[in-house]
Design a protein around this motif. Structure first.
Motif: not given
Length: 119
Positions: A28-32, A42-45, A50-54
């Protein structure tokens, strides 16, 4: 609150609730973290995310992009950012993100189906 205001449907609310309850705190903190890194876009990341997307992928909120070698938020990922965290979302060009836009890819497997009394 967003459900009470009519911004999302009951099935979407149920799905977001189940995702949130089942998610780890780091996920949940990864979204922040992702929204902070990309200024709520809102885009292609790509690589930096990477650390958040995982973490977000582990709870079904991000998927590999079908158009590039990056990642995208799922519809539920976008809804959680906007309605769960209260982020004002933007397109990469800086314009406000239209929440009525449909995101590519289906998340039907995440929609709660069944008798709520049995859960």
């Amino acid at each position: 609150m967003s459900f009470a205001q009519g911004k999302i449907e009951l099935d979407e609310f149920n799905s977001l609730m189940h995702i949130t309850c089942a998610a780890t705190i780091p996920a949940l903190k990864a979204m922040q973290g992702l929204m902070t890194l990309y200024n709520n876009q809102v885009r292609t990341y790509y690589q930096r995310s990477k650390p958040y997307i995982a973490q977000l992928s582990s709870i079904g909120l991000a998927i590999s992009s079908s158009n590039s070698n990056g990642w995208e938020l799922t519809e539920f990922g976008i809804q959680l950012a906007a309605y769960g965290f209260g982020f004002t979302l933007y397109q990469p060009n800086g314009e406000l993100y239209d929440m009525s836009e449909e995101v590519n890819g289906s998340n039907e497997f995440l929609i709660f189906e069944g008798n709520e009394a049995d859960t």
